[in-house]
Design a protein around this motif. Sequence first.
Motif, PDB file in Angstrom:
ATOM      1  N   ARG A 223       0.850  -1.191   0.000  1.00 43.76           N
ATOM      2  CA  ARG A 223       0.000   0.000   0.000  1.00 43.76           C
ATOM      3  C   ARG A 223       0.884   1.238   0.000  1.00 43.76           C
ATOM      4  O   ARG A 223       1.882   1.287   0.732  1.00 43.76           O
ATOM      5  CB  ARG A 223      -0.900   0.037   1.239  1.00 43.76           C
ATOM      6  N   PRO A 224       0.545   2.257  -0.753  1.00 42.32           N
ATOM      7  CA  PRO A 224       1.345   3.492  -0.733  1.00 42.32           C
ATOM      8  C   PRO A 224       1.301   4.151   0.644  1.00 42.32           C
ATOM      9  O   PRO A 224       0.249   4.195   1.288  1.00 42.32           O
ATOM     10  CB  PRO A 224       0.666   4.375  -1.785  1.00 42.32           C
ATOM     11  N   ALA A 225       2.448   4.623   1.097  1.00 47.01           N
ATOM     12  CA  ALA A 225       2.479   5.402   2.332  1.00 47.01           C
ATOM     13  C   ALA A 225       1.815   6.753   2.110  1.00 47.01           C
ATOM     14  O   ALA A 225       1.636   7.198   0.968  1.00 47.01           O
ATOM     15  CB  ALA A 225       3.926   5.595   2.778  1.00 47.01           C
ATOM     16  N   ARG A 226       1.445   7.416   3.199  1.00 45.79           N
ATOM     17  CA  ARG A 226       0.763   8.708   3.061  1.00 45.79           C
ATOM     18  C   ARG A 226       1.635   9.730   2.334  1.00 45.79           C
ATOM     19  O   ARG A 226       1.134  10.603   1.630  1.00 45.79           O
ATOM     20  CB  ARG A 226       0.366   9.248   4.439  1.00 45.79           C
ATOM     21  N   ASP A 227       2.952   9.620   2.522  1.00 45.72           N
ATOM     22  CA  ASP A 227       3.853  10.571   1.878  1.00 45.72           C
ATOM     23  C   ASP A 227       4.556   9.944   0.669  1.00 45.72           C
ATOM     24  O   ASP A 227       5.660  10.342   0.295  1.00 45.72           O
ATOM     25  CB  ASP A 227       4.890  11.083   2.882  1.00 45.72           C
ATOM     26  N   ALA A 228       3.902   8.959   0.055  1.00 42.79           N
ATOM     27  CA  ALA A 228       4.532   8.227  -1.049  1.00 42.79           C
ATOM     28  C   ALA A 228       4.812   9.137  -2.233  1.00 42.79           C
ATOM     29  O   ALA A 228       4.059  10.059  -2.530  1.00 42.79           O
ATOM     30  CB  ALA A 228       3.632   7.073  -1.484  1.00 42.79           C
ATOM     31  N   ARG A 233       7.531   4.099  -4.412  1.00 37.10           N
ATOM     32  CA  ARG A 233       6.555   3.024  -4.597  1.00 37.10           C
ATOM     33  C   ARG A 233       7.104   1.899  -5.460  1.00 37.10           C
ATOM     34  O   ARG A 233       6.475   0.844  -5.573  1.00 37.10           O
ATOM     35  CB  ARG A 233       5.276   3.575  -5.223  1.00 37.10           C
TER      36      ARG A 233
END
Length: 463
Positions: A223-228, A233
Amino acid sequence: MRRAHTVDQVRAAEAALMATLPEGTLMQRAAAGLAYAVIDFLGGAYGRRVCLLVGSGDNGGDALYAGALLARRGSSVEAWLLSERAHPAGVAALRAAGGRVTTPDSRGHNRRFDVVVDGIVGIGGKPGLRDQAAAAVGALAGVPVVAVDTPSGVDVDTGETPGAHVTADLTVTFGTHKICHLADPAAAACGAVQLVDIGLAPYLPASPVESLQAADVAALLPRPARDAQKYARGVVGLRVGSATYPGAALLSVAGADTGLVGMVRYVGSAADTVRQHHPEVVGPGRVQAWVVGSGGGEHAGEELAAALGDAVPLVVDADALAHVIGPLPVPAVLTPHAGELAGMLRADRAEIEARPLEFARAAAREYAAVVLLKGRRTVIARPDGTARVNTTGTPWLATAGAGDVLGGLVGALLAAGLDPYDAASVGAWLHGAAATYAAQDGPLVASEVARAIPAVIRGLPGR
């Protein structure tokens, strides 16, 4: 996770559990679960005509006690004893409930019964059926079959079917799945598989074979991180396709370009065509994983060598597999079908199709890589012998280019951070689920599988 254990593991767990229970409790639990599964299968018990095929093992005892319960519910139950050593208490229980006990009749009775309960051979039996048992099964041809624990005659620990065996519509198993429930060709003989909980779980060790379920895929999927940002990615590169097979490049890129990574790079002769269909795909640069081989033709070996030069994980598919002559210096997923694996292992294709679990494990050991052996039940094996069997998919997925899509998808999962075993397992699951979603029980082409992947991901639990 659907876990499958070996016969020895199951027997050890049963012994440990039985030591804590009054004698006969475990068989009664299994028989009750079997009986209610038969009732559900028939849509009721009263007036139904049931034939039990009973051997000498505990499976025969399970069938007899289940038959007694069905007889008490109003079914007409007839047991054909295939051994003089049939479970005596079970025979007595069936007779006391009003059931009939007889010896096999070789004449056809396919209009006389509504269901056959296969209790011929237990999980410890040798593969194949004796002549008398085979004749009894043949006499009942056309009657739906519910198998007790496993279809009689299959090899429980390998999933192979080297001799005559029962083909069931439903298999009711107890405590845990067995390897034959997951691995083909035996899995195809099981029909639907229903697991009855008899309290075995706390006594079972780690399983050598397993199958991912939707919740497992959701938990593993990156899952992408919030600050991706796109580079964090993951970036997947593809060295696929050729002037002869430009479509392979498009399909492999389509499998990779489903939003699971931040960037897709393409290097190859089909670059202009790829950009026309996938304008977000870019050219050469740093990657976290490579996909090579799909439609690569005579240049596949060169592309494999170039990808290895970057020292990142890679997926090796199709034409590039012929250039893998031993363990690779990077983590790898090899994705052969049976014909390609036959060449890699110097084996016969028919033998591989008859023993896919064995050969996938052998290839994983020989090449020190994760091997994804494509088939109706795709096998993903590690060098240590542990394996996963993929159960998603549809027969419509047997279509040109589907493997190219799968290679690109697995490569994207590698680049996104999954290890080779998880990337191959999750990729196979998503690929099969996307095919089922796109087909809607009808025909499809490979590009539709790629387009359906985001919708399948959105439908996963917790997404």
